[in-house]
Design an enzyme around this catalytic site. Sequence first.
Site, PDB file in Angstrom:
ATOM      1  N   GLU A   1      40.883  86.391  12.114  1.00  0.00           N
ATOM      2  CA  GLU A   1      39.852  85.685  12.870  1.00  0.00           C
ATOM      3  C   GLU A   1      40.072  84.190  12.576  1.00  0.00           C
ATOM      4  O   GLU A   1      40.153  83.809  11.410  1.00  0.00           O
ATOM      5  CB  GLU A   1      38.463  86.117  12.393  1.00  0.00           C
TER       6      GLU A   1
ATOM      7  N   ARG B   1      42.372  95.797  -0.465  1.00  0.00           N
ATOM      8  CA  ARG B   1      42.623  94.366  -0.337  1.00  0.00           C
ATOM      9  C   ARG B   1      43.024  93.787  -1.681  1.00  0.00           C
ATOM     10  O   ARG B   1      42.764  94.364  -2.729  1.00  0.00           O
ATOM     11  CB  ARG B   1      41.460  93.617   0.288  1.00  0.00           C
TER      12      ARG B   1
ATOM     13  N   LYS C   1      37.497  83.771   3.250  1.00  0.00           N
ATOM     14  CA  LYS C   1      37.514  82.517   3.996  1.00  0.00           C
ATOM     15  C   LYS C   1      36.148  81.838   3.970  1.00  0.00           C
ATOM     16  O   LYS C   1      36.053  80.621   3.906  1.00  0.00           O
ATOM     17  CB  LYS C   1      37.931  82.782   5.444  1.00  0.00           C
TER      18      LYS C   1
END
Length: 576
Positions: A45, A270, A280
């Site tokens: 994104e 992850r 982020k």
Amino acid sequence: MSVKMSRRGGDEIHKLKSDFVRDAVSQDVRSNKFGGRVQTRFPPEPNGYLHIGHAKSICLNFGIASEHNGVCSLRFDDTNPSNEESEFVESIMKDVRWLGFDWGPHLRYASDYFEELYQFALQLIRSEKAYVDSLSADDIRAYRGTLTETGKNSPYRDRTVVENIELFKGMRAGEFPEGSHVLRAKIDMCSGNINMRDPVMYRIVHARHYRTGDKWCIYPLYDFAHGQSDALEGVTHSVCTLEFENNRPLYDWFLDELSVAHPRQIEFARLNLSHTVLSKRKLGELVAGGHVSGWDDPRMPTLSGMRRRGYTPTSLRNFCETIGVAKRNTTVDMALLEHIVRKDLNSCAPRVMGVLRPLRVVLLNYPEEKVEHVEAINNPEDSSMGTRSVPFSRVLYLEKDDFNEDPPKKFYRLAPGREVRLRYAYFIRCENVVHNPETGEVEELHCTYDPSTLGGMAPDGRKVKATLHWVSAAHSVDAEIRLYERLFSVEEPSALTSEILASSLNPESLQVLRGCKLEPSLAQPSSDSTYQFERQGYFCVDSIESSENKLVFNRTVALRDTWARIESKRHAKRNN
Ligand code: ATP
Ligand code: MG
């Protein structure tokens, strides 16, 4: 599967890669599922800069595709106009390329599918699988229930198809304010999986999108856009992180109801890295709060920060390969990353001499005007890197820490009356210490050199216990050097909330040294090299802060290898 990876220095490493994701893909290829095709994607994104967690996903997705001669696309999942920007799109493309991967012609944007997604939504309304809900956001939340309580149906759930189509078209046409209506999937408000309790598919957002401008005022939610985007592109293996495991039934439901072929979704753990955060949003808060100089601050775990710090793309790929891919979340020690960076730089970084905290040394018996050039080895690991000549003269700089007026027991370096070796040059002996008359601080050393010891050996066989780096004062280049420590002083800052995150930052993460003295070969340093300053670590020029009359270096990593120490302790424990 044999994989070739080119690396700096020209040699190649051939490795057999295997993990549960690769095994699943290989199995599908063997059974001819998807006609033997392999197509993956990396779907960021564009709401921030990429970090090292993304590198793990990039290496995995691009790696799998190339191992099967397949395709990996770069798809921007840009469905949220309020926090997405083209600055982020540009930086993401730059970072993926820098890491060494190429999407070729396969650049995609979810926003390219807004029309198709809208048509998919209409199709679901027509088949009574979606409805316009007019509850407030708070009510939608309250009606959803909890993990232990079932939800309840919205009073708008039984609107007719005609009514729903008219309202949804009105939403698109901009007839309603934000928050007045949403489009929801009609699944099951009692499902044990909360994702299946009539999730929202579309909401009204009167905001300009960085690509589609004002064309749309309704935007699909990620959960509605993501699976359909995969399907539209012909993705065969949709590799994502574990938190999407509970969304998989929803993605399947949409595609089944739309009668569209599914990719196979495979979830992996992850990456979490100690002493930093890989989110982020949280990294963006550090930038916005001025706690770091920007997304590319060399202390940031972003790819742009690591690039600026001097980490090589090879070392990041090696790191991703070393940690592997698994199904369980763990935290990787930052020391491992540094160990791998060091290992790569050791093979390719030219050696030079630089004095970080200079102490002036005068060689009393060395002629005033004389300059000699000693030959220094550029990289003992790689003889093809050759040698260079370094000027030597009467006034030198040594490292302040390498002198001790009152040396403790195990201090073997320079002290009054003691002799040491200067790297590539002579033995010197400290004869006299000059103090600042006011502060009493050591200001200068008066030494003598032994002309018979050039090259570092005494003809009479006498030994010295230390070899020090040095720089000739008259030939030295001034520089500012920035030393970095961990960004956070706690080991797992990712567990902290945004409110207290900043208070756990390490106040000593940045140390700026001015008036450092470097050997003259560094007057015009190469902007894409990392150097080893002997005994001090690896350093690279800071591309942002350096200018024509100011040289700024970043320390990429120190020489002390804490990972090797952790490993040898572990080893010793096992053997006991
Ligand atoms: P962040 O929380 O940092 O915003 P994200 O998952 O929301 O991360 P996306 O832009 O959606 O960020 O990520 C693109 C891809 O990178 C996704 O497929 C995601 O699963 C993967 N990814 C993100 N963070 C990590 C991580 N720490 N380890 C491995 N893969 C990651
Ligand atoms: Mg995300």
